[in-house]
Design an enzyme around this catalytic site. Sequence first.
Site, PDB file in Angstrom:
ATOM      1  CG  PHE A  62       1.600 -10.559   0.284  1.00  0.00           C
ATOM      2  CD1 PHE A  62       0.512 -10.402   0.106  1.00  0.00           C
ATOM      3  CD2 PHE A  62       1.025 -11.201   2.018  1.00  0.00           C
ATOM      4  CE1 PHE A  62      -1.213 -10.103  -0.077  1.00  0.00           C
ATOM      5  CE2 PHE A  62       0.027 -11.053   2.199  1.00  0.00           C
ATOM      6  CZ  PHE A  62      -1.002 -10.361   1.789  1.00  0.00           C
TER       7      PHE A  62
ATOM      8  N   GLY B 219      -6.208  -0.218   6.940  1.00  0.00           N
ATOM      9  CA  GLY B 219      -4.037  -0.526   6.849  1.00  0.00           C
ATOM     10  C   GLY B 219      -3.973   0.762   7.310  1.00  0.00           C
TER      11      GLY B 219
ATOM     12  CG  ASP C  79      -1.417  -4.248  -4.393  1.00  0.00           C
ATOM     13  OD1 ASP C  79      -0.164  -4.728  -5.955  1.00  0.00           O
ATOM     14  OD2 ASP C  79      -1.178  -4.936  -3.963  1.00  0.00           O
TER      15      ASP C  79
ATOM     16  NE  ARG D  36      -6.025  -5.302   9.578  1.00  0.00           N
ATOM     17  CZ  ARG D  36      -6.312  -4.559   8.883  1.00  0.00           C
ATOM     18  NH1 ARG D  36      -5.143  -3.748   7.187  1.00  0.00           N
ATOM     19  NH2 ARG D  36      -7.243  -5.504   7.946  1.00  0.00           N
TER      20      ARG D  36
END
Length: 185
Positions: free
Chosen positions: A154, A46, A105, A167
């Site tokens: 989300f 990520g 997160d 992405r």
Amino acid sequence: MSSIHPDIARILITQEEIAVRTAELGRQISDDYAGEEIMLVCILKGAFVFMADLARAIECPVQTVFIAVSSYGNSTQSSGVVRILTDLDKPIDGRNVLIVEDIVDTGLTLSYIAGLLRDRHPKSLRICALSNKPQCRKKEVQIDYCGFVLPDEFVVGFGLDFKDFYRNLPYIGILKSELYRKPEC
Ligand code: PRP
């Protein structure tokens, strides 16, 4: 600005806002580490988009290394088990290590990686995260440089994925809920 992707309900953070904030973080990091070298540790996958921009916003000499981990797989909910898929290709002992992450997160990924890297005796260890969802935390982690605090939605884009897609979106946006089952924190 490019048009919004049809799977995105709403853009939360625009490309321009990310660029401005990344430049600010780069200046702050350059000031804090003035006269020092930094080893940037990119947490794949990520963080690769943010890392590319952040590295170029830092004026200190930087080395770039990569570690690939996964805790979510294809799910929207963290498995809680962090797997190292590819380890760093350089030792980090005696180095100023700055971990670069796209999102914090539950904190499970970062707390695991920070512990792992701390055991390798870096000179210093700090964390820079593009985004933070503090309301989902299961393990406390100290984020030294934070781009944005996000609501409990989300989100995808700018490195953040769902099933490895999205992405490449140049912004951070909320994924339409009909495309997934809402995760619990
Ligand atoms: C995502 C993200 C962070 C982590 C954050 O990685 O890139 O590394 O989850 O979540 P946490 O704070 O709840 O641990 P993921 O495991 O989905 O792999 P990816 O980077 O390849 O998408």
